[in-house]
Design a protein around this motif. Structure first.
Motif, mmCIF file in Angstrom:
data_model
loop_
_atom_site.group_PDB
_atom_site.id
_atom_site.type_symbol
_atom_site.label_atom_id
_atom_site.label_comp_id
_atom_site.label_asym_id
_atom_site.label_seq_id
_atom_site.Cartn_x
_atom_site.Cartn_y
_atom_site.Cartn_z
ATOM 1 N N SER A 101 0.604 -1.148 0.142
ATOM 2 C CA SER A 101 0.069 0.401 0.207
ATOM 3 C C SER A 101 0.440 1.395 -0.050
ATOM 4 O O SER A 101 1.569 1.217 0.130
ATOM 5 N N GLY A 107 -3.273 5.315 1.446
ATOM 6 C CA GLY A 107 -3.661 3.514 1.102
ATOM 7 C C GLY A 107 -4.185 2.984 -0.257
ATOM 8 O O GLY A 107 -4.511 1.751 -0.268
ATOM 9 N N PRO A 109 -3.374 0.602 -2.750
ATOM 10 C CA PRO A 109 -2.453 -0.500 -3.470
ATOM 11 C C PRO A 109 -1.800 -0.555 -4.142
ATOM 12 O O PRO A 109 -1.426 -0.272 -5.353
ATOM 13 N N SER A 113 0.450 -5.950 -3.226
ATOM 14 C CA SER A 113 -0.939 -6.445 -4.013
ATOM 15 C C SER A 113 -1.479 -7.404 -4.771
ATOM 16 O O SER A 113 -2.784 -7.712 -4.976
ATOM 17 N N ALA A 161 -1.286 -2.842 6.489
ATOM 18 C CA ALA A 161 -0.802 -1.006 6.488
ATOM 19 C C ALA A 161 -1.700 -0.145 7.143
ATOM 20 O O ALA A 161 -2.925 -0.256 6.668
#
Lengths: 190, 171
Positions: A101, A107, A109, A113, A161
Motif C-alpha cells: 500500500s 492507502g 494498493p 498487492s 497497512a
C-alpha cells in the motif's frame, strides 16, 4: 504483523548502526520510539533511501548500515536492488516493510498487492541473502542474523497497512541531516 | 571513437586533485574514458548505476560519510534525476558535483539527442542550479575546483556541462 512492533523489536539493536529510513509512516514510527543521532529519515525523494545506504556502506565499509525501505519506495527504484547487488557491501542490511500500500497518501494498493514479489526481484537482482518474514519474532531473528553476518541481505517484512495518526514530527529535516553527518564524523574521530 | 582521451584524462586528474574519492556513473559515449580512468584507479570508488537518480542518494551517503564525490552523467540522465535533485539534494542541502555531457547541442549528429540538448540549460536555470561549461582544456582544472568549492560551501548541486569542443575530436 505491525510495522511498529517490528521496529520496537529491533530498536535496541540499531544503536550502533547507521540507519536510513524512507518517509511517511516508517519515519514517524521510528521517531515515536525515540530519535537517535544515527537515524536519518529521507522524508521525500522516494526510492533513494537504499541508494543513500549504499553510498554510506561503500564509503564506510566497517560500519553497519541499515536501510528501512518500503514497497512503494522500492518499486520506484527497483534498479537500486541491482546496484546494491553489484557491489554487495558486507555490512548493509536492507529491510523492506511491504504493506502492499501507498499508505501515507490514502492507502492505494501497490503492485505487491497483485502479486509482484519483492523477495523474488531482490533474489533475481543478485542480492546474496533474501528472506521474507511474517511474524515479529522471525523479523527480529532475521535482522539480528543479517547484522551478525557478512553478506548484503534484503529482508521483506509483510506488514499490515496501518500507520501512525500523524506523519509530521518536530524534528526538522535539516536538523536531522546535519546531526546525522556530525554523528558520523564523530565516529571517525574515535 | 574520437572521444578525447587527453581531455578526459585532464578532467579525471582535476577531480582527483579536488580529493574526489567516489564517482557514480552511467556510461555514455563521451564519458567512456572518464569511467575507465575511475575503474582503473584503486583509490576511487566507482559506482555504476542503473539510473542516474540513484547517484543523488549515493553522493548524499558519501557526503554524510565525509567523502567527496562526483556524478558523471549525460544531460538526459540529469533530466531523469530531477526529483532526486529537488527533493533530496535541494531539500536537505546536499552538495553535488555533477559533470553532465552536453549532448544535443551545436554539432550534434544524433537526432535523438537534440531535444534534451534544447532543454538542458533552461532546466538548470529553472532549478536554480549554478552551472558553467568545460569547453577548453586550459580551464578544466580551475573550473572543476571552483565548482567543487561552491558545491561544498553552498551545500547545493552545481553542474559542469561537458561540451563537444572539449570531449569530441572531429575526424
Amino acid at each position: 504483523m505491525l510495522r511498529l512492533d517490528c521496529l520496537r523489536s529491533i530498536y535496541s539493536e540499531l544503536e550502533n548502526c547507521l540507519v536510513v529510513t524512507i518517509m511517511g509512516a516508517v519515519a514517524a514510527e521510528l521517531q515515536s520510539l525515540g530519535h537517535r543521532p544515527n537515524f536519518f529519515y529521507l522524508q521525500h525523494a522516494m526510492g533513494l533511501a537504499s541508494s543513500t545506504g549504499l553510498g554510506l556502506a561503500l564509503c564506510l565499509p566497517d560500519q553497519r548500515v541499515i536501510v528501512i525501505d518500503g514497497d512503494g519506495s522500492l518499486l520506484m527504484n527497483l534498479g537500486s536492488l541491482s546496484t546494491m547487488a553489484r557491489y554487495r557491501p558486507r555490512k548493509l542490511v536492507h529491510i523492506v516493510f511491504d504493506n502492499e500500500s501507498l499508505l501515507s497518501v490514502g492507502g492505494f494498493p501497490t503492485a505487491t498487492s497483485t502479486g509482484t514479489d519483492l523477495e523474488g526481484i531482490a533474489r533475481a537482482s543478485g542480492v546474496p541473502r533474501v528472506v521474507t518474514v511474517h511474524s515479529v519474532q522471525t523479523f527480529k531473528g532475521a535482522v539480528i542474523e543479517a547484522m551478525n553476518g557478512a553478506e548484503l541481505t534484503t529482508i521483506v517484512a509483510k506488514v499490515e497497512a496501518k500507520g501512525p495518526a500523524a506523519y509530521v514530527t518536530d524534528l526538522s529535516l535539516l536538523e536531522n541531516r546535519f546531526q546525522f553527518r556530525r554523528h558520523i564524523q564523530s565516529l571517525k574521530k574515535r | 571513437m574520437p572521444v578525447s582521451i587527453v581531455n578526459s584524462r585532464t578532467i579525471y586528474d582535476a577531480l582527483k586533485e579536488c580529493d574526489i574519492r567516489l564517482v557514480s556513473a552511467l556510461p555514455e559515449t563521451w564519458l567512456v574514458h572518464l569511467i575507465r580512468a575511475a575503474e582503473d584507479d584503486p583509490e576511487m570508488i566507482l559506482v555504476r548505476l542503473a539510473k542516474e537518480e540513484e547517484g543523488v542518494g549515493v553522493s548524499a551517503g558519501a557526503h554524510f560519510a565525509g567523502i567527496k564525490s562526483a556524478m558523471l552523467m549525460q544531460n538526459h540522465g540529469f533530466l531523469a534525476s530531477i526529483n532526486g535533485i529537488v527533493s533530496f539534494a535541494h531539500l536537505y542541502k546536499i552538495p553535488l558535483l555533477m559533470l553532465i555531457s552536453y549532448r544535443g547541442s551545436f554539432g550534434e549528429r544524433d537526432p535523438w539527442q537534440t531535444q534534451g540538448g534544447n532543454v538542458t540549460e533552461p532546466v538548470l536555470r529553472a532549478l536554480g542550479i549554478p552551472y558553467t561549461f568545460l569547453d577548453a582544456a586550459e580551464t578544466v582544472k580551475k573550473r572543476i575546483r571552483q565548482a567543487q568549492t561552491l558545491a561544498e560551501s553552498s551545500l547545493q548541486p552545481v553542474a559542469l556541462l561537458l561540451t563537444r569542443d572539449l570531449m569530441w575530436e572531429e575526424q
